[in-house]
Scaffold this motif. Sequence first.
Motif, short mmCIF file in Angstrom:
data_model
loop_
_atom_site.label_atom_id
_atom_site.label_comp_id
_atom_site.label_asym_id
_atom_site.label_seq_id
_atom_site.Cartn_x
_atom_site.Cartn_y
_atom_site.Cartn_z
N VAL A 186 -28.09 -0.82 15.32
CA VAL A 186 -26.71 -0.38 15.55
C VAL A 186 -26.23 0.26 14.26
CG1 VAL A 186 -25.72 -2.61 14.82
CG2 VAL A 186 -24.40 -1.13 16.36
N SER A 187 -25.33 1.23 14.39
CA SER A 187 -24.74 1.88 13.22
C SER A 187 -23.23 1.77 13.30
CB SER A 187 -25.19 3.34 13.12
OG SER A 187 -26.59 3.44 12.92
N LEU A 188 -22.55 2.41 12.35
CA LEU A 188 -21.10 2.27 12.24
C LEU A 188 -20.47 3.65 12.05
CD1 LEU A 188 -18.53 0.48 11.78
CD2 LEU A 188 -19.13 0.47 9.36
N GLY A 189 -19.44 3.93 12.84
CA GLY A 189 -18.66 5.14 12.67
C GLY A 189 -17.20 4.79 12.47
N MET A 190 -16.47 5.66 11.77
CA MET A 190 -15.08 5.33 11.46
C MET A 190 -14.25 6.60 11.32
SD MET A 190 -13.79 3.27 8.09
CE MET A 190 -14.35 4.59 7.00
N LEU A 191 -13.08 6.61 11.94
CA LEU A 191 -12.06 7.61 11.72
C LEU A 191 -10.90 6.96 10.99
CD1 LEU A 191 -11.97 9.12 15.33
CD2 LEU A 191 -13.10 10.12 13.35
N GLY A 192 -10.22 7.70 10.12
CA GLY A 192 -9.10 7.12 9.41
C GLY A 192 -8.03 8.16 9.16
N ALA A 193 -6.79 7.69 8.98
CA ALA A 193 -5.68 8.59 8.70
C ALA A 193 -4.55 7.83 8.05
CB ALA A 193 -5.20 9.26 9.99
N ASP A 194 -3.85 8.50 7.14
CA ASP A 194 -2.63 7.95 6.55
C ASP A 194 -1.44 8.47 7.36
OD1 ASP A 194 -3.84 6.54 4.54
OD2 ASP A 194 -3.73 8.17 3.09
N VAL A 195 -0.59 7.55 7.81
CA VAL A 195 0.55 7.91 8.65
C VAL A 195 1.59 8.64 7.81
CG1 VAL A 195 2.32 7.04 10.20
CG2 VAL A 195 0.10 5.89 10.09
N ALA A 196 2.06 9.76 8.31
CA ALA A 196 3.06 10.54 7.59
C ALA A 196 4.42 9.85 7.67
CB ALA A 196 3.15 11.94 8.17
N GLN A 197 5.22 10.04 6.62
CA GLN A 197 6.55 9.44 6.58
C GLN A 197 7.37 9.92 7.78
OE1 GLN A 197 8.46 10.00 2.83
NE2 GLN A 197 10.19 8.65 3.30
N GLY A 198 8.07 9.00 8.41
CA GLY A 198 8.89 9.34 9.57
C GLY A 198 8.16 9.21 10.89
N HIS A 199 6.87 8.86 10.83
CA HIS A 199 6.11 8.67 12.05
C HIS A 199 5.50 7.27 12.07
CE1 HIS A 199 6.46 12.77 13.59
NE2 HIS A 199 6.39 13.16 12.33
N SER A 200 5.00 6.89 13.23
CA SER A 200 4.55 5.51 13.41
C SER A 200 3.04 5.43 13.61
CB SER A 200 5.24 4.89 14.63
OG SER A 200 4.78 5.50 15.83
N VAL A 201 2.53 4.23 13.37
CA VAL A 201 1.13 3.94 13.66
C VAL A 201 0.84 4.22 15.14
CG1 VAL A 201 -0.55 2.06 13.89
CG2 VAL A 201 0.82 2.28 11.79
N ALA A 202 1.75 3.82 16.01
CA ALA A 202 1.52 3.99 17.45
C ALA A 202 1.39 5.46 17.83
CB ALA A 202 2.65 3.33 18.23
N GLU A 203 2.22 6.32 17.27
CA GLU A 203 2.14 7.75 17.57
C GLU A 203 0.77 8.30 17.16
OE1 GLU A 203 6.09 10.16 16.88
OE2 GLU A 203 5.90 8.63 15.31
N VAL A 232 0.86 -1.19 0.00
CA VAL A 232 0.00 0.00 0.00
C VAL A 232 0.89 1.24 0.00
CG1 VAL A 232 -1.97 -1.11 1.09
CG2 VAL A 232 -0.17 -0.12 2.52
N PRO A 233 0.36 2.39 -0.43
CA PRO A 233 1.20 3.59 -0.53
C PRO A 233 1.77 4.07 0.79
CG PRO A 233 -0.81 3.85 -1.82
CD PRO A 233 -0.98 2.60 -1.01
N SER A 234 1.00 3.92 1.88
CA SER A 234 1.47 4.36 3.19
C SER A 234 0.74 3.57 4.26
CB SER A 234 1.22 5.86 3.38
OG SER A 234 -0.16 6.15 3.33
N ASP A 235 1.31 3.57 5.47
CA ASP A 235 0.59 2.97 6.59
C ASP A 235 -0.71 3.73 6.80
OD1 ASP A 235 2.80 1.37 6.84
OD2 ASP A 235 3.52 2.28 8.69
#
Length: 428
Positions: free
Chosen positions: A308-325, A246-249
């Motif tokens: 029940v419904s569904l909500g979602m937040l999403g983000a592409d991790v910037a280069q040099g940073h981690s999923v955990a951050e 994939v292009p990014s995490d």
Amino acid sequence: MPLDYQVETCTLPNGLRVVVAPDHNVPTVAVNLWVAVGSRHEAVGRTGFAHLFEHLMFQGSRNVAEGEHFSRLQAAGARLNATTWFDRTNYFEVVPTGALDLALWMEADRHGHLLDAVNQANLDNQRDVVKEEKRQRYDNRPYGNALPDIYAAVFPEGHPYHHSTIGSMEDLDAASLEDVRSFFAAHYRPSNTVLTLCGDVSVEAGFDAAAKYFGDLPTVERPPVPPTAPLPPLTTPVRVERVEDVPSDRVYIAFRLPGDRTDDYLACELAMDLLAGMATSRLYRRVVRRERLADHVFRSAFGLAGGVSLGMLGADVAQGHSVAELETAVHEELVTLAASPPTEEEMQVLRAGATRDVLQAFASTQERADFISQYTLLHDDPTYVNTHLEELLAVTPEQIQQAAARYLQPDNTATVVYRRTDSAKDDA
């Protein structure tokens, strides 16, 4: 000032609910049908059938040849398509006023007499089309399986929303012609359908046309589908990780929300906007602009009818940073929103955005018709088109805070992470 669209309804003797919303500003009519059959109505071992029928409905019926539905309506100047979702399948076209009779005749023919044209050849053909769609939209596309992963993580095994509308290719391969015919007979019937006409048609003419073309379709009695028991928010975090080219995490953080057409759902929807729905949202300002942990953020809120419904937040991790951050920052913002309500300035921005989005959508007769069909079919409320914005604007900061505290906390999350393979990182 509340919205005041004219909305009139009637029910034909065979059970078809008809809604007419006149709008003579443009000489077109949006023809919109919602059928109460989606992936949540599929039985174990029969997934993907609702979506398969979306395809089969364009393959001809008693008096319409294969491919003719598109060709004849497009030749008359129409735009048309169909979609399948958890709670419904919808069929829609926007036609010049003079082509309304043609559109209704063709819709009635396929909604009442599709099985005259369903044979082994076009079943096999459309199975292959669905398989190719799965390859293109899911299997061979970056992050393509994110939504199926999210559904499976948020909703437990056996729940009607656990599987995606594309379904199982093994189930479709195993489907016999008789299985397919039985599925259509069970769900495609007037009493399970809403027809909305929105545009250049009078109420009387719309009701008369609906009766003319759909009135002869037989009444079919079926026991009502039992309601799905509501699901509470997740209480223990769920996590799914994939490593792909994939292009990014990327991080998806999903939640169980309350059912659509409830005050809590509206509050959650605005909370999602506050967090990631605008350029001024909290996450955008923090993780994109200030700390540069992410390249962009996004959000979705899917209001559903099954308790029940569904909500979602999403983000592409910037280069040099981690999923955990990135996850840590998102969780901190969730906790902050639960601790204190939005400011008055934030509420002004939320209300202005909601007003813009609703008015922009309803300016289109196609989108207005779709909204009317949705709330007529799933909530028996055709006039919600006039009260929806008013209800959104009435949500208070305290309601948003309380909804966030109940539904949008770190312990309520189902997290799906896509990490780049080493080779993808080397190519970046």
